[in-house]
Write a protein that holds these residues in place. Structure first.
Motif, PDB file in Angstrom:
ATOM      1  N   GLU A  66       2.221   1.608  -3.447  1.00  0.00           N
ATOM      2  CA  GLU A  66       1.160   2.049  -4.350  1.00  0.00           C
ATOM      3  C   GLU A  66       0.850   3.529  -4.164  1.00  0.00           C
ATOM      4  O   GLU A  66       0.620   4.256  -5.141  1.00  0.00           O
ATOM      5  CB  GLU A  66      -0.103   1.214  -4.112  1.00  0.00           C
ATOM      6  N   ARG A  67       0.838   3.975  -2.901  1.00  0.00           N
ATOM      7  CA  ARG A  67       0.584   5.396  -2.632  1.00  0.00           C
ATOM      8  C   ARG A  67       1.703   6.281  -3.189  1.00  0.00           C
ATOM      9  O   ARG A  67       1.447   7.352  -3.743  1.00  0.00           O
ATOM     10  CB  ARG A  67       0.433   5.624  -1.135  1.00  0.00           C
ATOM     11  N   LYS A  68       2.941   5.813  -3.031  1.00  0.00           N
ATOM     12  CA  LYS A  68       4.073   6.571  -3.569  1.00  0.00           C
ATOM     13  C   LYS A  68       3.991   6.661  -5.088  1.00  0.00           C
ATOM     14  O   LYS A  68       4.228   7.724  -5.678  1.00  0.00           O
ATOM     15  CB  LYS A  68       5.396   5.919  -3.151  1.00  0.00           C
ATOM     16  N   LYS A  81       0.829  -1.207   0.000  1.00  0.00           N
ATOM     17  CA  LYS A  81       0.000   0.000   0.000  1.00  0.00           C
ATOM     18  C   LYS A  81       0.865   1.259   0.000  1.00  0.00           C
ATOM     19  O   LYS A  81       0.536   2.239  -0.675  1.00  0.00           O
ATOM     20  CB  LYS A  81      -0.934  -0.013   1.209  1.00  0.00           C
ATOM     21  N   VAL A  82       1.947   1.220   0.784  1.00  0.00           N
ATOM     22  CA  VAL A  82       2.853   2.374   0.817  1.00  0.00           C
ATOM     23  C   VAL A  82       3.447   2.621  -0.562  1.00  0.00           C
ATOM     24  O   VAL A  82       3.511   3.760  -1.054  1.00  0.00           O
ATOM     25  CB  VAL A  82       3.968   2.151   1.858  1.00  0.00           C
ATOM     26  N   SER A  84       1.270   6.343  -6.876  1.00  0.00           N
ATOM     27  CA  SER A  84       0.127   7.183  -7.197  1.00  0.00           C
ATOM     28  C   SER A  84       0.483   8.659  -7.055  1.00  0.00           C
ATOM     29  O   SER A  84       0.111   9.493  -7.895  1.00  0.00           O
ATOM     30  CB  SER A  84      -1.053   6.840  -6.283  1.00  0.00           C
ATOM     31  N   PHE A  85       1.232   8.982  -5.997  1.00  0.00           N
ATOM     32  CA  PHE A  85       1.653  10.360  -5.775  1.00  0.00           C
ATOM     33  C   PHE A  85       2.569  10.835  -6.908  1.00  0.00           C
ATOM     34  O   PHE A  85       2.448  11.962  -7.401  1.00  0.00           O
ATOM     35  CB  PHE A  85       2.364  10.473  -4.431  1.00  0.00           C
TER      36      PHE A  85
END
Length: 414
Positions: free
Chosen positions: A393-395, A390-391, A397-398
């Motif tokens: 994926e968030r990075k 998730k981390v 995505s960011f």
């Protein structure tokens, strides 16, 4: 073999002591019921570990430890109550404090495993898996060198009885198969573990262990995509070699003879005696009043039963009869804390460990409890991986959002 050494005798810190304990576990040199050298060794190691203020289990696995602790406290109260009720009377079986000490000892070893995982993470998983495989190999090699299995229908190798060897082979294989779902163990090592622990089960002539191993093998195939070409090939090869080994080799012929001899011995049981009575379950139907709070362990001369002055030959029966409804509920809650939020195939992996206890008493067998601890450890490892994914994926995505903003800004500047 280099990887096996690296993660066992070559492991760092406390992991090396843990590896030595697992490798020494199958070697019983003192009478049954006594503390074995491996038990003495691990208690000393845990003592130093506690003094070093390292015995910290962690929030994720604390409910598992606490759940079994509650069960241990309840059984101690019940057994002490039986002791008080029988003061001045003859009582067959072990004293209440010895019975309770077995459970608390297993609790401490379970906590040690959880604490080591919290401290070392994945290296603990590798050490545990490879140490179990190496322990199995050592038993086979040393049994041939020392000729420990040259006599008798059922072999025990370095244990005191064949049932211990059968339960050990089942627990050892379960540990390896559960752990290999999260770490990269060479397939050759996994297949080797199947051979090693199956061989040990065959030596013990334990039908319960062999039947349970078939379930483990099925669970392994399901967890690893049973319809893949590789697994179909493995089934054909392993099945063919196994058939040839059982039917053509000297070891296979000896195993068949031992099975026939064991079946002949079981036929000596009176036809009127059912399996329910033979295992001691008849105490439940003969004394249902004990289901309220539990009859406790020990004082076996109190009961109207086929197996007089002996414990029930069943882990399941012992929990239900000896600790009643409250103890059974506490144990079920403990099992739930082990398996909750795990994929269904892990539940299948756990079934043989519990199924063996339907016809055998294995609550004092420490490797069984160690095997159970692998489930919450794997759950924690899976949660960590999910968090990291998730981390990431968030990075990503960011980064994509930032890239889009830059493109829009560049277009607006044109």
């Amino acid at each position: 073999m280099l990887a096996i050494f690296k993660h066992t005798l070559g492991a760092k810190g406390w992991l090396r002591a843990w590896a030595i304990y697992l490798m020494a576990f199958p070697f019983y040199f003192l009478p049954a019921g006594s503390a074995q050298p491996s038990d003495i060794f691990v208690i000393i190691i845990i003592g130093f570990y506690v003094l070093g203020r390292n015995f910290k289990i962690g929030g994720l696995n604390q409910p598992v430890f606490s759940g079994f602790l509650r069960f241990c406290i309840y059984l101690t109260i019940v057994n002490f109550g039986v002791f008080l009720a029988m003061l001045g009377q003859y009582s067959s079986g072990l004293p209440w404090y010895i019975i309770s000490s077995f459970y608390f000892y297993n609790l401490i070893v379970m906590g040690f495993a959880l604490a080591l995982y919290r401290q070392y993470g994945r290296p603990f998983i590798y050490t545990t898996a490879y140490a179990c495989v190496l322990a199995g190999i050592l038993q086979i090699v040393l049994s041939y060198l020392l000729q420990t299995n040259s006599e008798g229908v059922r072999g025990a190798l370095f244990f005191t009885n064949p049932n211990q060897l059968g339960y050990y082979s089942l627990s050892g294989l379960a540990i390896v198969l559960v752990l290999e779902t999260m770490i990269k163990i060479p397939r050759l090592i996994v297949y080797l573990s199947f051979f090693v622990f199956s061989y040990l089960a065959l030596v013990s002539v334990s039908k319960a262990a062999l039947g349970s191993m078939i379930i483990l093998f099925g669970a392994y195939l399901i967890a690893n995509k049973i319809f893949s070409i590789r697994n179909i090939f493995v089934i054909i090869v392993v099945g063919g070699l196994g058939f040839l080994g059982i039917t053509q080799s000297e070891f296979g012929k000896k195993f068949q003879a031992n099975i026939e001899a064991r079946n002949a011995n079981e036929e000596d049981r009176p036809e009127t005696i059912t399996e329910w009575e033979y295992r001691g379950y008849d105490r439940i139907t003969n004394h249902p009043e004990y289901l309220v709070f539990g009859a406790g362990e020990g004082g076996y001369n109190r009961f109207d039963t086929f197996i007089e002055n002996h414990e029930i030959h069943s882990s399941f029966g012992t929990i239900v009869f000896s600790y009643g409804i409250p103890g059974s509920v506490l144990f079920i809650l403990f099992v739930y804390s082990l398996l909750k939020k795990l994929p269904w195939y892990y539940v299948v992996y756990s079934l043989p460990l519990f199924a063996y206890g339907v016809t055998h008493m294995g609550l004092r067998f420490t490797i069984f409890w160690i095997a159970l601890m692998m489930f919450p450890i794997i759950r924690t490892e899976r949660l960590k991986l999910d968090f990291y994914k998730k981390v990431i994926e968030r990075k990503e995505s960011f980064k994509r959002q930032e890239l889009m903003k830059r493109k829009k800004k560049a277009l607006s500047d044109l």
